[in-house]
Design a protein around this motif. Structure first.
Motif, PDB file in Angstrom:
ATOM      1  N   ARG A   1      -2.964   3.103   6.659  1.00 15.65           N
ATOM      2  CA  ARG A   1      -3.445   1.970   7.683  1.00 15.65           C
ATOM      3  C   ARG A   1      -5.819   2.908   7.747  1.00 15.65           C
ATOM      4  O   ARG A   1      -6.126   3.037   8.886  1.00 15.65           O
ATOM      5  N   SER A   2      -4.768   4.063   6.917  1.00 19.48           N
ATOM      6  CA  SER A   2      -6.568   5.052   7.080  1.00 19.48           C
ATOM      7  C   SER A   2      -6.479   5.808   5.788  1.00 19.48           C
ATOM      8  O   SER A   2      -5.638   5.530   4.608  1.00 19.48           O
TER       9      SER A   2
ATOM     10  N   GLU B   1       2.062  16.562   3.340  1.00 23.97           N
ATOM     11  CA  GLU B   1       1.060  16.858   4.591  1.00 23.97           C
ATOM     12  C   GLU B   1      -0.476  15.933   4.685  1.00 23.97           C
ATOM     13  O   GLU B   1      -1.300  16.173   4.979  1.00 23.97           O
ATOM     14  N   VAL B   2       0.393  14.095   4.144  1.00 19.40           N
ATOM     15  CA  VAL B   2      -0.159  13.494   4.779  1.00 19.40           C
ATOM     16  C   VAL B   2       0.071  12.390   6.368  1.00 19.40           C
ATOM     17  O   VAL B   2       0.871  12.580   6.577  1.00 19.40           O
ATOM     18  N   SER B   3      -1.096  12.273   6.705  1.00 18.12           N
ATOM     19  CA  SER B   3      -0.539  11.106   7.952  1.00 18.12           C
ATOM     20  C   SER B   3      -0.016  10.251   7.966  1.00 18.12           C
ATOM     21  O   SER B   3      -0.589   9.475   6.610  1.00 18.12           O
ATOM     22  N   LEU B   4       0.961   9.759   8.808  1.00 20.14           N
ATOM     23  CA  LEU B   4       1.779   8.132   8.672  1.00 20.14           C
ATOM     24  C   LEU B   4       0.839   7.243   7.972  1.00 20.14           C
ATOM     25  O   LEU B   4       1.532   6.296   7.175  1.00 20.14           O
ATOM     26  N   ASP B   5      -0.745   6.758   9.373  1.00 19.57           N
ATOM     27  CA  ASP B   5      -1.553   6.286   8.784  1.00 19.57           C
ATOM     28  C   ASP B   5      -1.825   5.809   7.592  1.00 19.57           C
ATOM     29  O   ASP B   5      -1.651   5.009   6.153  1.00 19.57           O
TER      30      ASP B   5
ATOM     31  N   THR C   1      11.836   4.495  -6.582  1.00 22.33           N
ATOM     32  CA  THR C   1      11.057   3.356  -7.641  1.00 22.33           C
ATOM     33  C   THR C   1      11.329   2.308  -6.085  1.00 22.33           C
ATOM     34  O   THR C   1       9.968   0.984  -6.638  1.00 22.33           O
ATOM     35  N   PHE C   2      12.459   1.693  -5.859  1.00 21.89           N
ATOM     36  CA  PHE C   2      11.970   0.617  -4.726  1.00 21.89           C
ATOM     37  C   PHE C   2      10.917   0.511  -4.542  1.00 21.89           C
ATOM     38  O   PHE C   2      10.224  -0.409  -3.830  1.00 21.89           O
ATOM     39  N   TYR C   3      11.172   2.186  -3.431  1.00 16.12           N
ATOM     40  CA  TYR C   3       9.794   2.721  -2.421  1.00 16.12           C
ATOM     41  C   TYR C   3       8.553   1.860  -3.258  1.00 16.12           C
ATOM     42  O   TYR C   3       7.700   1.671  -2.761  1.00 16.12           O
ATOM     43  N   GLU C   4       8.841   2.785  -4.410  1.00 12.56           N
ATOM     44  CA  GLU C   4       7.265   2.300  -4.971  1.00 12.56           C
ATOM     45  C   GLU C   4       7.061   0.953  -5.439  1.00 12.56           C
ATOM     46  O   GLU C   4       5.684   0.591  -5.713  1.00 12.56           O
ATOM     47  N   ASN C   5       7.678   0.092  -5.818  1.00 15.62           N
ATOM     48  CA  ASN C   5       7.265  -1.487  -6.034  1.00 15.62           C
ATOM     49  C   ASN C   5       7.460  -1.746  -5.050  1.00 15.62           C
ATOM     50  O   ASN C   5       7.499  -3.679  -5.157  1.00 15.62           O
TER      51      ASN C   5
ATOM     52  N   MET D   1       0.455  -1.242   0.243  1.00 15.69           N
ATOM     53  CA  MET D   1       0.080  -0.274  -0.057  1.00 15.69           C
ATOM     54  C   MET D   1       0.871   1.077  -0.239  1.00 15.69           C
ATOM     55  O   MET D   1       0.429   2.026  -0.873  1.00 15.69           O
ATOM     56  N   LEU D   2       2.180   1.413   1.124  1.00 10.91           N
ATOM     57  CA  LEU D   2       2.825   2.477   0.985  1.00 10.91           C
ATOM     58  C   LEU D   2       3.026   2.935  -0.383  1.00 10.91           C
ATOM     59  O   LEU D   2       3.126   3.909  -0.838  1.00 10.91           O
ATOM     60  N   GLY D   3       4.200   2.309  -1.167  1.00 11.04           N
ATOM     61  CA  GLY D   3       3.788   2.406  -2.748  1.00 11.04           C
ATOM     62  C   GLY D   3       3.268   2.696  -3.569  1.00 11.04           C
ATOM     63  O   GLY D   3       3.560   3.614  -4.119  1.00 11.04           O
ATOM     64  N   GLU D   4       1.669   2.313  -3.212  1.00 13.45           N
ATOM     65  CA  GLU D   4       0.921   2.607  -4.925  1.00 13.45           C
ATOM     66  C   GLU D   4       0.518   4.049  -3.622  1.00 13.45           C
ATOM     67  O   GLU D   4       0.765   4.848  -4.857  1.00 13.45           O
ATOM     68  N   ARG D   5       0.151   4.506  -2.603  1.00 12.63           N
ATOM     69  CA  ARG D   5       0.086   5.947  -1.669  1.00 12.63           C
ATOM     70  C   ARG D   5       1.422   7.120  -2.506  1.00 12.63           C
ATOM     71  O   ARG D   5       1.029   8.271  -2.481  1.00 12.63           O
TER      72      ARG D   5
END
Length: 112
Positions: free
Chosen positions: A63-64, A54-58, A32-36, A1-5
């Motif tokens: 997580r949100s 300017e987004v939350s870590l969640d 690229t590694f993070y996103e994949n 999910m992190l990579g997509e976000r």
């Protein structure tokens, strides 16, 4: 999910991988590694990303679905006033106010 976000936020902000990498002081291949999902960013990098976008870590980590950290603009003037008043009430008065608020909520739900 992190990579997509991360990819979504980067594109929404018209950033290339190179731009984002420069801001984070990493190489574009790391982005690229993070996103994949091949690598996970450190907490320091996560915090930098959350601050920058300017987004939350969640939200960033999936997580949100609420991207905002705080939404003071979403609080109405009436809500601000109510909060200010409630900070000056005794515990007994707060309980009475809560009972009345519940009454109003039920009344609103039952209203045709």
């Amino acid at each position: 999910m992190l990579g997509e976000r991360l990819r979504q936020l980067r594109k929404e902000n018209d950033l290339t991988r190179e731009n984002l990498a420069q801001m984070l002081d990493v190489t574009p291949s790391i982005i690229t590694f993070y996103e994949n999902g091949a690598r996970s960013p450190s907490l320091k990098v996560l915090l930098s990303l959350a601050d920058y976008f300017e987004v939350s870590l969640d939200y960033l980590t999936g997580r949100s679905n609420n991207p905002k950290i705080n939404q003071p603009e979403a609080i109405t003037e009436a809500e601000k006033n109510l909060h200010q008043i409630t900070t000056q009430l005794s515990e007994e008065s707060l309980n009475e106010l809560l009972q009345y608020a519940n009454y109003l909520r039920i009344k609103q739900v039952l209203k045709p």
